[in-house]
Design a protein around this motif. Structure first.
Motif, PDB file in Angstrom:
ATOM      1  N   ILE A 116      10.106   4.720 -51.663  1.00  0.00           N
ATOM      2  CA  ILE A 116       8.638   4.706 -51.636  1.00  0.00           C
ATOM      3  C   ILE A 116       8.047   6.120 -51.609  1.00  0.00           C
ATOM      4  CG2 ILE A 116       6.610   3.909 -50.367  1.00  0.00           C
ATOM      5  CD1 ILE A 116       8.426   1.645 -49.260  1.00  0.00           C
ATOM      6  N   VAL A 117       8.475   6.919 -50.616  1.00  0.00           N
ATOM      7  CA  VAL A 117       7.836   8.217 -50.401  1.00  0.00           C
ATOM      8  C   VAL A 117       8.230   9.228 -51.474  1.00  0.00           C
ATOM      9  CG1 VAL A 117       7.599  10.128 -48.768  1.00  0.00           C
ATOM     10  CG2 VAL A 117       7.687   7.783 -47.935  1.00  0.00           C
ATOM     11  N   HIS A 118       9.504   9.264 -51.822  1.00  0.00           N
ATOM     12  CA  HIS A 118      10.000  10.233 -52.813  1.00  0.00           C
ATOM     13  C   HIS A 118       9.261  10.110 -54.157  1.00  0.00           C
ATOM     14  CE1 HIS A 118      12.836  12.178 -55.562  1.00  0.00           C
ATOM     15  NE2 HIS A 118      13.359  12.802 -54.521  1.00  0.00           N
ATOM     16  N   PRO A 119       9.167   8.892 -54.735  1.00  0.00           N
ATOM     17  CA  PRO A 119       8.402   8.779 -55.992  1.00  0.00           C
ATOM     18  C   PRO A 119       6.917   9.045 -55.800  1.00  0.00           C
ATOM     19  CG  PRO A 119       9.659   6.751 -55.550  1.00  0.00           C
ATOM     20  CD  PRO A 119       9.827   7.639 -54.373  1.00  0.00           C
ATOM     21  N   ALA A 120       6.376   8.633 -54.642  1.00  0.00           N
ATOM     22  CA  ALA A 120       4.938   8.819 -54.407  1.00  0.00           C
ATOM     23  C   ALA A 120       4.584  10.300 -54.303  1.00  0.00           C
ATOM     24  CB  ALA A 120       4.515   8.089 -53.134  1.00  0.00           C
ATOM     25  N   LEU A 121       5.450  11.074 -53.647  1.00  0.00           N
ATOM     26  CA  LEU A 121       5.187  12.516 -53.527  1.00  0.00           C
ATOM     27  C   LEU A 121       5.160  13.170 -54.905  1.00  0.00           C
ATOM     28  CD1 LEU A 121       7.334  13.593 -50.421  1.00  0.00           C
ATOM     29  CD2 LEU A 121       4.846  13.667 -50.634  1.00  0.00           C
ATOM     30  N   GLY A 122       6.068  12.715 -55.774  1.00  0.00           N
ATOM     31  CA  GLY A 122       6.088  13.243 -57.138  1.00  0.00           C
ATOM     32  C   GLY A 122       4.829  12.888 -57.917  1.00  0.00           C
ATOM     33  N   ARG A 123       4.262  11.731 -57.590  1.00  0.00           N
ATOM     34  CA  ARG A 123       3.051  11.276 -58.284  1.00  0.00           C
ATOM     35  C   ARG A 123       1.816  12.034 -57.795  1.00  0.00           C
ATOM     36  NH1 ARG A 123       2.289   7.427 -62.352  1.00  0.00           N
ATOM     37  NH2 ARG A 123       4.137   6.403 -61.536  1.00  0.00           N
ATOM     38  N   PHE A 124       1.729  12.265 -56.470  1.00  0.00           N
ATOM     39  CA  PHE A 124       0.512  12.844 -55.895  1.00  0.00           C
ATOM     40  C   PHE A 124       0.536  14.373 -55.835  1.00  0.00           C
ATOM     41  CE2 PHE A 124       0.390   8.539 -53.891  1.00  0.00           C
ATOM     42  CZ  PHE A 124      -0.745   8.102 -54.562  1.00  0.00           C
ATOM     43  N   LYS A 140       1.717  17.277 -57.949  1.00  0.00           N
ATOM     44  CA  LYS A 140       2.220  17.523 -59.303  1.00  0.00           C
ATOM     45  C   LYS A 140       3.376  18.529 -59.370  1.00  0.00           C
ATOM     46  CE  LYS A 140      -0.193  14.539 -61.394  1.00  0.00           C
ATOM     47  NZ  LYS A 140       0.537  13.285 -61.702  1.00  0.00           N
ATOM     48  N   PRO A 141       3.338  19.628 -58.584  1.00  0.00           N
ATOM     49  CA  PRO A 141       4.474  20.564 -58.655  1.00  0.00           C
ATOM     50  C   PRO A 141       5.800  19.931 -58.234  1.00  0.00           C
ATOM     51  CG  PRO A 141       2.589  21.606 -57.621  1.00  0.00           C
ATOM     52  CD  PRO A 141       2.245  20.159 -57.770  1.00  0.00           C
ATOM     53  N   LEU A 142       5.734  18.806 -57.506  1.00  0.00           N
ATOM     54  CA  LEU A 142       6.964  18.153 -57.064  1.00  0.00           C
ATOM     55  C   LEU A 142       7.369  17.008 -57.990  1.00  0.00           C
ATOM     56  CD1 LEU A 142       6.487  17.932 -53.170  1.00  0.00           C
ATOM     57  CD2 LEU A 142       7.794  19.600 -54.483  1.00  0.00           C
ATOM     58  N   ALA A 143       6.703  16.880 -59.132  1.00  0.00           N
ATOM     59  CA  ALA A 143       6.947  15.738 -60.020  1.00  0.00           C
ATOM     60  C   ALA A 143       8.326  15.809 -60.688  1.00  0.00           C
ATOM     61  CB  ALA A 143       5.857  15.661 -61.070  1.00  0.00           C
ATOM     62  N   ALA A 144       8.742  17.011 -61.091  1.00  0.00           N
ATOM     63  CA  ALA A 144      10.032  17.142 -61.788  1.00  0.00           C
ATOM     64  C   ALA A 144      11.185  16.805 -60.852  1.00  0.00           C
ATOM     65  CB  ALA A 144      10.184  18.561 -62.312  1.00  0.00           C
ATOM     66  N   LEU A 145      12.161  16.065 -61.368  1.00  0.00           N
ATOM     67  CA  LEU A 145      13.319  15.684 -60.556  1.00  0.00           C
ATOM     68  C   LEU A 145      14.350  16.806 -60.574  1.00  0.00           C
ATOM     69  CD1 LEU A 145      13.783  11.917 -61.489  1.00  0.00           C
ATOM     70  CD2 LEU A 145      12.807  12.871 -59.406  1.00  0.00           C
ATOM     71  N   THR A 146      14.129  17.803 -59.755  1.00  0.00           N
ATOM     72  CA  THR A 146      15.078  18.915 -59.631  1.00  0.00           C
ATOM     73  C   THR A 146      15.641  18.921 -58.213  1.00  0.00           C
ATOM     74  OG1 THR A 146      13.436  20.489 -58.839  1.00  0.00           O
ATOM     75  CG2 THR A 146      13.654  20.266 -61.219  1.00  0.00           C
ATOM     76  N   PRO A 147      16.805  19.499 -58.023  1.00  0.00           N
ATOM     77  CA  PRO A 147      17.370  19.567 -56.672  1.00  0.00           C
ATOM     78  C   PRO A 147      16.426  20.240 -55.667  1.00  0.00           C
ATOM     79  CG  PRO A 147      19.032  20.136 -58.278  1.00  0.00           C
ATOM     80  CD  PRO A 147      17.751  20.018 -59.043  1.00  0.00           C
ATOM     81  N   LEU A 194       9.771  17.602 -46.129  1.00  0.00           N
ATOM     82  CA  LEU A 194       8.445  17.056 -45.792  1.00  0.00           C
ATOM     83  C   LEU A 194       8.584  15.737 -45.029  1.00  0.00           C
ATOM     84  CD1 LEU A 194       6.423  17.756 -49.082  1.00  0.00           C
ATOM     85  CD2 LEU A 194       6.190  18.913 -46.873  1.00  0.00           C
ATOM     86  N   TRP A 195       9.532  14.899 -45.458  1.00  0.00           N
ATOM     87  CA  TRP A 195       9.745  13.617 -44.777  1.00  0.00           C
ATOM     88  C   TRP A 195      10.255  13.846 -43.351  1.00  0.00           C
ATOM     89  CZ3 TRP A 195       7.742   9.256 -44.656  1.00  0.00           C
ATOM     90  CH2 TRP A 195       8.383   8.107 -44.193  1.00  0.00           C
ATOM     91  N   GLY A 196      11.101  14.850 -43.179  1.00  0.00           N
ATOM     92  CA  GLY A 196      11.560  15.200 -41.841  1.00  0.00           C
ATOM     93  C   GLY A 196      10.399  15.607 -40.940  1.00  0.00           C
ATOM     94  N   LEU A 197       9.441  16.365 -41.500  1.00  0.00           N
ATOM     95  CA  LEU A 197       8.272  16.782 -40.712  1.00  0.00           C
ATOM     96  C   LEU A 197       7.414  15.581 -40.329  1.00  0.00           C
ATOM     97  CD1 LEU A 197       7.177  20.044 -42.594  1.00  0.00           C
ATOM     98  CD2 LEU A 197       8.393  19.851 -40.419  1.00  0.00           C
TER      99      LEU A 197
END
Lengths: 66, 194
Positions: B88-96, B98-105, B114-117
């Motif tokens: 849920i969160v991983h795809p949503a962060l990529g959607r909202f 934009k700099p995190l949209a690309a699936l890179t390591p 961010l999820w840990g925080l």
């Protein structure tokens, strides 16, 4: 670009080391469950957090599984 | 690295679910063990196994039983939070964001941190004060973990360290990347994609 990114990761790591060192040097040693200084132990925790984040960034950047 | 039919490959397993469960288990275990060793670096020990066990069995139960039952609960929670992140969160962060949209390591890693925080805030603001404090009769845990037994605000930052360890491991291990080429995600997305 890549070298600048690496410098940021290294900076994060070094900041953590400095905070860790300051925290470890300024607080009295914890005896058993009795806490030491709040500031010192907080600096140790924040310093270790930065160190781990810096190492993690580097590992993600280096992408060792490829 | 295994490749799925969805155009995405994972470090572990062929599906997001399987990858999430294994990554979350490893992340939970590493963080849990680190929490038990916190005393070695002059920090308050974080024994989430016992805290969970006390919640269920009370303070007077057999310590071994409390540790084991609490450990099962704690690891289950860690895995479920990891699956919530991955699906849920991983795809949503990529959607909202934009700099995190690309699936890179690197992006996957930042999402894990961010999820840990987020989990640190939930743990410090709600779980500790609302569940653990009443267990000890009140007054033991301060608001937002500014007090934890004999410890002051260092407990809050030790909790940050604990959840950062969880987030770092989750973000590094749950790492979906494009499966367009078998060689490298760099070849698929271009050099300098970070």
């Amino acid at each position: 670009m890549a070298s600048r990114t690496l410098l940021v990761y290294a900076g994060l790591f070094l900041l953590g080391l400095v905070l860790l060192a300051v925290g470890a040097l300024t607080q009295p040693y914890r005896v058993g469950a009795t806490p030491g200084s709040e500031v010192g132990e907080s600096l140790v925790a924040i310093g270790l957090t930065f160190v781990i984040l810096g190492i993690g960034y580097f590992l993600a950047w280096a992408n060792p599984t490829q | 690295m295994e490749e799925s039919d969805s155009g995405v490959k994972y470090l572990i397993g062929r599906s997001a679910g399987k990858s999430a469960v294994i990554a979350a288990f490893v992340a939970t275990h590493v963080a849990t063990m680190a929490g038990l060793w916190f005393g070695g670096v002059r920090l308050p020990q974080f024994n989430f196994n016992m805290l969970n066990g006390w919640l269920v069995l009370g303070l007077t139960a057999d310590p071994v039983q409390t540790f084991v039952i609490g450990g099962i609960l704690h690891y289950t929670s860690g895995i479920i939070w990891g699956v919530v992140f991955a699906l849920i969160v991983h795809p949503a962060l990529g959607r909202f964001i934009k700099p995190l949209a690309a699936l890179t390591p690197t992006n996957n890693y930042i999402k894990g941190v961010l999820w840990g925080l987020v989990l640190w805030v939930i743990s410090s603001a709600f779980w500790m004060p609302l569940l653990i404090d009443p267990l000890f009769g009140g007054g033991v845990v301060g608001p937002f973990l500014t007090k934890f037994g004999l410890n002051g605000v260092q407990a809050l930052f030790a909790n940050l360290l604990w959840h950062s360890i969880y987030g770092v491991n989750l973000g590094l291990l749950f790492s979906p990347t494009p499966a367009a080429t078998r060689g490298s995600w760099r070849a698929a997305s271009g050099v300098g994609v970070r």
